[in-house]
Design a protein around this motif. Structure first.
Motif, PDB file in Angstrom:
ATOM      1  N   GLY A 108       0.806  -1.222   0.000  1.00  0.00           N
ATOM      2  CA  GLY A 108       0.000   0.000   0.000  1.00  0.00           C
ATOM      3  C   GLY A 108       0.835   1.266   0.000  1.00  0.00           C
ATOM      4  O   GLY A 108       2.060   1.218   0.097  1.00  0.00           O
ATOM      5  N   SER A 109       0.161   2.400  -0.118  1.00  0.00           N
ATOM      6  CA  SER A 109       0.831   3.707  -0.158  1.00  0.00           C
ATOM      7  C   SER A 109       0.399   4.531   1.046  1.00  0.00           C
ATOM      8  O   SER A 109      -0.694   4.327   1.584  1.00  0.00           O
ATOM      9  CB  SER A 109       0.438   4.456  -1.440  1.00  0.00           C
ATOM     10  OG  SER A 109       0.844   3.730  -2.567  1.00  0.00           O
ATOM     11  N   GLU A 110       1.272   5.452   1.423  1.00  0.00           N
ATOM     12  CA  GLU A 110       0.946   6.309   2.584  1.00  0.00           C
ATOM     13  C   GLU A 110       1.071   7.764   2.203  1.00  0.00           C
ATOM     14  O   GLU A 110       2.018   8.168   1.532  1.00  0.00           O
ATOM     15  CB  GLU A 110       1.913   6.010   3.731  1.00  0.00           C
ATOM     16  CG  GLU A 110       1.681   4.637   4.306  1.00  0.00           C
ATOM     17  CD  GLU A 110       2.624   4.318   5.447  1.00  0.00           C
ATOM     18  OE1 GLU A 110       3.387   5.207   5.869  1.00  0.00           O
ATOM     19  OE2 GLU A 110       2.592   3.159   5.890  1.00  0.00           O
ATOM     20  N   ILE A 111       0.079   8.520   2.672  1.00  0.00           N
ATOM     21  CA  ILE A 111       0.089   9.975   2.424  1.00  0.00           C
ATOM     22  C   ILE A 111       0.072  10.655   3.776  1.00  0.00           C
ATOM     23  O   ILE A 111      -0.800  10.360   4.602  1.00  0.00           O
ATOM     24  CB  ILE A 111      -1.171  10.383   1.632  1.00  0.00           C
ATOM     25  CG1 ILE A 111      -1.181   9.726   0.256  1.00  0.00           C
ATOM     26  CG2 ILE A 111      -1.264  11.905   1.503  1.00  0.00           C
ATOM     27  CD1 ILE A 111      -2.502   9.889  -0.485  1.00  0.00           C
ATOM     28  N   HIS A 112       1.036  11.535   4.011  1.00  0.00           N
ATOM     29  CA  HIS A 112       0.966  12.299   5.263  1.00  0.00           C
ATOM     30  C   HIS A 112       0.812  13.786   4.952  1.00  0.00           C
ATOM     31  O   HIS A 112       1.635  14.388   4.254  1.00  0.00           O
ATOM     32  CB  HIS A 112       2.199  12.079   6.138  1.00  0.00           C
ATOM     33  CG  HIS A 112       2.072  12.829   7.426  1.00  0.00           C
ATOM     34  ND1 HIS A 112       1.088  12.529   8.351  1.00  0.00           N
ATOM     35  CD2 HIS A 112       2.719  13.907   7.907  1.00  0.00           C
ATOM     36  CE1 HIS A 112       1.154  13.375   9.355  1.00  0.00           C
ATOM     37  NE2 HIS A 112       2.143  14.237   9.113  1.00  0.00           N
ATOM     38  N   VAL A 113      -0.270  14.355   5.458  1.00  0.00           N
ATOM     39  CA  VAL A 113      -0.537  15.786   5.244  1.00  0.00           C
ATOM     40  C   VAL A 113       0.067  16.548   6.418  1.00  0.00           C
ATOM     41  O   VAL A 113      -0.350  16.380   7.568  1.00  0.00           O
ATOM     42  CB  VAL A 113      -2.059  16.044   5.175  1.00  0.00           C
ATOM     43  CG1 VAL A 113      -2.322  17.537   5.005  1.00  0.00           C
ATOM     44  CG2 VAL A 113      -2.682  15.254   4.038  1.00  0.00           C
ATOM     45  N   GLN A 114       1.065  17.368   6.106  1.00  0.00           N
ATOM     46  CA  GLN A 114       1.778  18.099   7.161  1.00  0.00           C
ATOM     47  C   GLN A 114       1.039  19.424   7.417  1.00  0.00           C
ATOM     48  O   GLN A 114       1.381  20.452   6.829  1.00  0.00           O
ATOM     49  CB  GLN A 114       3.210  18.343   6.738  1.00  0.00           C
ATOM     50  CG  GLN A 114       3.885  17.059   6.250  1.00  0.00           C
ATOM     51  CD  GLN A 114       5.344  17.012   6.600  1.00  0.00           C
ATOM     52  OE1 GLN A 114       5.732  16.567   7.672  1.00  0.00           O
ATOM     53  NE2 GLN A 114       6.157  17.511   5.692  1.00  0.00           N
ATOM     54  N   GLN A 115       0.076  19.354   8.303  1.00  0.00           N
ATOM     55  CA  GLN A 115      -0.757  20.538   8.562  1.00  0.00           C
ATOM     56  C   GLN A 115       0.056  21.739   9.033  1.00  0.00           C
ATOM     57  O   GLN A 115      -0.355  22.865   8.871  1.00  0.00           O
ATOM     58  CB  GLN A 115      -1.800  20.197   9.629  1.00  0.00           C
ATOM     59  CG  GLN A 115      -2.900  19.326   9.114  1.00  0.00           C
ATOM     60  CD  GLN A 115      -3.797  18.906  10.252  1.00  0.00           C
ATOM     61  OE1 GLN A 115      -3.567  17.883  10.874  1.00  0.00           O
ATOM     62  NE2 GLN A 115      -4.795  19.715  10.523  1.00  0.00           N
ATOM     63  N   HIS A 116       1.204  21.467   9.631  1.00  0.00           N
ATOM     64  CA  HIS A 116       1.997  22.576  10.163  1.00  0.00           C
ATOM     65  C   HIS A 116       3.072  23.027   9.188  1.00  0.00           C
ATOM     66  O   HIS A 116       3.984  23.767   9.547  1.00  0.00           O
ATOM     67  CB  HIS A 116       2.603  22.177  11.511  1.00  0.00           C
ATOM     68  CG  HIS A 116       1.547  21.708  12.465  1.00  0.00           C
ATOM     69  ND1 HIS A 116       0.472  22.507  12.809  1.00  0.00           N
ATOM     70  CD2 HIS A 116       1.362  20.521  13.093  1.00  0.00           C
ATOM     71  CE1 HIS A 116      -0.325  21.825  13.625  1.00  0.00           C
ATOM     72  NE2 HIS A 116       0.183  20.621  13.805  1.00  0.00           N
ATOM     73  N   GLU A 117       2.965  22.576   7.925  1.00  0.00           N
ATOM     74  CA  GLU A 117       3.935  22.986   6.899  1.00  0.00           C
ATOM     75  C   GLU A 117       3.189  23.629   5.732  1.00  0.00           C
ATOM     76  O   GLU A 117       3.056  23.046   4.656  1.00  0.00           O
ATOM     77  CB  GLU A 117       4.723  21.772   6.380  1.00  0.00           C
ATOM     78  CG  GLU A 117       5.556  21.048   7.400  1.00  0.00           C
ATOM     79  CD  GLU A 117       6.830  21.812   7.766  1.00  0.00           C
ATOM     80  OE1 GLU A 117       7.194  22.740   7.028  1.00  0.00           O
ATOM     81  OE2 GLU A 117       7.423  21.480   8.806  1.00  0.00           O
ATOM     82  N   PRO A 118       2.659  24.863   5.939  1.00  0.00           N
ATOM     83  CA  PRO A 118       1.931  25.510   4.845  1.00  0.00           C
ATOM     84  C   PRO A 118       2.881  25.939   3.729  1.00  0.00           C
ATOM     85  O   PRO A 118       4.019  26.325   3.997  1.00  0.00           O
ATOM     86  CB  PRO A 118       1.306  26.737   5.523  1.00  0.00           C
ATOM     87  CG  PRO A 118       2.160  27.010   6.711  1.00  0.00           C
ATOM     88  CD  PRO A 118       2.741  25.684   7.141  1.00  0.00           C
ATOM     89  N   ILE A 119       2.434  25.860   2.487  1.00  0.00           N
ATOM     90  CA  ILE A 119       3.258  26.306   1.346  1.00  0.00           C
ATOM     91  C   ILE A 119       2.869  27.736   0.977  1.00  0.00           C
ATOM     92  O   ILE A 119       3.681  28.651   1.067  1.00  0.00           O
ATOM     93  CB  ILE A 119       3.082  25.356   0.137  1.00  0.00           C
ATOM     94  CG1 ILE A 119       3.504  23.936   0.519  1.00  0.00           C
ATOM     95  CG2 ILE A 119       3.878  25.851  -1.063  1.00  0.00           C
ATOM     96  CD1 ILE A 119       3.178  22.862  -0.507  1.00  0.00           C
ATOM     97  N   ALA A 120       1.637  27.949   0.597  1.00  0.00           N
ATOM     98  CA  ALA A 120       1.139  29.283   0.226  1.00  0.00           C
ATOM     99  C   ALA A 120      -0.333  29.118  -0.132  1.00  0.00           C
ATOM    100  O   ALA A 120      -0.822  27.992  -0.288  1.00  0.00           O
ATOM    101  CB  ALA A 120       1.887  29.834  -0.982  1.00  0.00           C
TER     102      ALA A 120
END
Ligand code: AHR
Length: 503
Positions: A2-14
């Protein structure tokens, strides 16, 4: 595994500029004539000649911005031909999409500036005009800007009022030519730098008189890094700048098209090859940003990808660049959006080519009906990212290598954006088998409020026709929540999933 996705809520891009979901409509084949404009034809509902079945579909997408009239067409378009009483407008040849081709009619100029502005009003879309640098003059371009935006008492502003628009159109985005390294005059980067300075100077002179709307100029860039560098270098060669030369533009454009195999007849390797090639859009943005960082390091010039999409061999000049629109094309668009979100700090706009009937269109029409393509559904799902803050999203997945391509194809592509207390996550499984995907967020209390899937029950080579458009609309998908902000989804082969998460 399987694959894993981690959304880094504390790493905003823009912030994701809503204009990333922009469109492009050119006087080419059946995009304008037949697709958006039918004039007196009473076989479909119209608003003074504008085709309302097309408009209704597009209005549902909340189109942010629409680029017009080209494309190559723009560099041989004389805007005054397209204003005033329609019966008095001249019929012209155009150097690109009409000249010398018996099967493509001449340009009747029935659809001009006022008709285009009406389409933008109906769609609540920002207009983006491409001025003619190839066969036009700086004066002609500045006059068009005056006609559209000036609110004083000049002949051109008064002519606009006589044509029904008392109030200025306040057009913000102005392209200074189109592909002037190719169809727009075959200029060298040095020649374009000279022309760009001249045109931008006269456009800016009108811009300075406008009370309501500051104008943003878009220069022509290239997917060839060398061209961009030579253009930016040559731009500085002028002795009498009161402002820096790079203040003459707000944006630089790149265009990217790709294909692999035929539109509907492709094997698995060609399926992956198309996806690999679509990744070049992100690479083009990176190259343009690198060039700007060398020549204009103090500027905040951003990138506008004002033509992108799939251009299959079946789309030939003689058929008005029409092709079938498949699920494969739509899945490639989802990946392009993920790549653009990752670059939300530098990309200000993107415009798919083209809105109706032409190339990777969102709407197709015949004489009686209009219907949505698979790519339309991806826009509909993805545009919920618009205006949110792109979040750094780490994807751990296998990649499919494609021979002789610079990019591989990660089997899962994803992006995420924050909207207040909600996080919107989109992901596509490009594998030809289903894939177990784990999505995690930083906040352990996160829970899924909504979910949708596209293309769960369709094959990658299925394409939209008048009678099957419903097959591509979103369905439901189960999401298992196992606490700690972790979700598990079994994502069908070659499909696209969206999750709305309360975080
Ligand atoms: O979108 C079709 C054509 O592709 C446009 O006219 C031109 O700008 C590009 O080469």
């Amino acid at each position: 595994m399987g694959s894993e996705i981690h959304v880094q809520q504390h790493e905003p891009i823009a912030e994701i500029d809503p204009n990333l979901y922009g469109h492009f409509a050119e006087h080419l084949g059946r995009c304008i004539y037949g697709g958006l404009w039918v004039g007196e034809d009473d076989r479909v509902p119209t608003d003074d000649g504008i085709r309302m079945d097309t408009i209704d579909l597009l209005a549902n997408l909340e189109m942010p911005v629409l680029r017009w009239p080209g494309g190559c067409f723009a560099d041989d378009y004389h805007w005054e031909d397209g204003i005033g009483p329609r019966e008095e407008r001249p019929t012209r040849r155009n150097a690109f999409w009409t000249q010398g081709r018996a099967d493509i009619p001449e340009e009747p100029n029935e659809f001009g500036t006022e008709e285009f502005m009406r389409v933008c009003d109906l769609l609540d879309a920002e207009p983006y005009l491409a001025a003619n640098l190839g066969s036009g003059s700086p004066g002609e371009a500045a006059d068009w800007l005056e006609y559209c935006n000036y609110d004083g008492d000049t002949e051109l502003a008064n002519r606009r009022a006589e044509n029904g628009s008392e109030e200025p159109h306040d057009v913000k985005f102005w392209g200074v030519g189109n592909e002037n390294w190719g169809c727009g005059g075959r200029l060298s980067p040095e020649q374009y730098a000279e022309e760009f300075r001249r045109f931008a100077t006269y456009l800016r002179s009108v811009d300075g008189l406008l009370s309501e709307q500051d104008v943003e100029l878009v220069s022509v860039g290239h997917i060839h890094d060398d061209w961009n560098r030579k253009f930016l270098d040559a731009l500085s060669e002028c002795a009498s700048f009161t402002e820096g030369p790079y203040d003459l533009m707000e944006h630089m454009s790149v265009h990217r098209y790709y294909e692999a195999g035929s539109d509907t007849d492709f094997d698995d390797e060609e399926y992956f090859r198309l996806l690999a090639r679509s990744r070049k859009v992100g690479g083009d943005v990176d190259n343009a940003v690198d060039a700007l960082s060398v020549y204009a390091p103090e500027s905040d010039i951003s990138i506008v990808v004002d033509e992108w999409g799939v251009w299959h061999p079946e789309a030939t000049n003689t058929n008005g660049l029409e092709q079938e629109n498949t699920v494969r094309d739509a899945i490639s668009a989802a990946g392009v959006f993920d790549d653009l979100h990752e670059r939300a700090d530098v990309v200000a706009m993107a415009n798919i080519a083209q809105t109706v009937n032409v190339l990777q269109c969102l709407v197709q029409t015949d004489e009686e009906d209009a219907w949505a393509t698979p790519t339309y559904q991806v826009f509909d799902l993805y545009e919920n990212h618009a205006g949110g803050t792109a979040l750094d999203t780490v994807v751990d997945t296998d990649a499919h290598e494609v021979e002789d391509e610079p990019y591989d194809v990660p089997l899962v592509s994803a992006s995420a954006s924050a909207h207040g207390d909600e996080v919107y996550v989109t992901l596509s499984n490009r594998a030809l088998d289903s894939e177990d995907v784990t999505v995690s967020l930083d906040e352990a209390s996160a829970s899924v409020a909504d979910s949708a899937v596209l293309f769960a029950d369709t094959e990658v080579d299925e394409y939209s026709r008048k009678d099957n458009a419903d097959a591509f609309t979103p369905g439901e998908i189960d999401v298992d929540e196992n606490g700690d902000g972790i979700f598990e989804v079994s994502v069908p082969a070659s499909s696209v999933v969206a999750l709305t998460v309360e975080a």
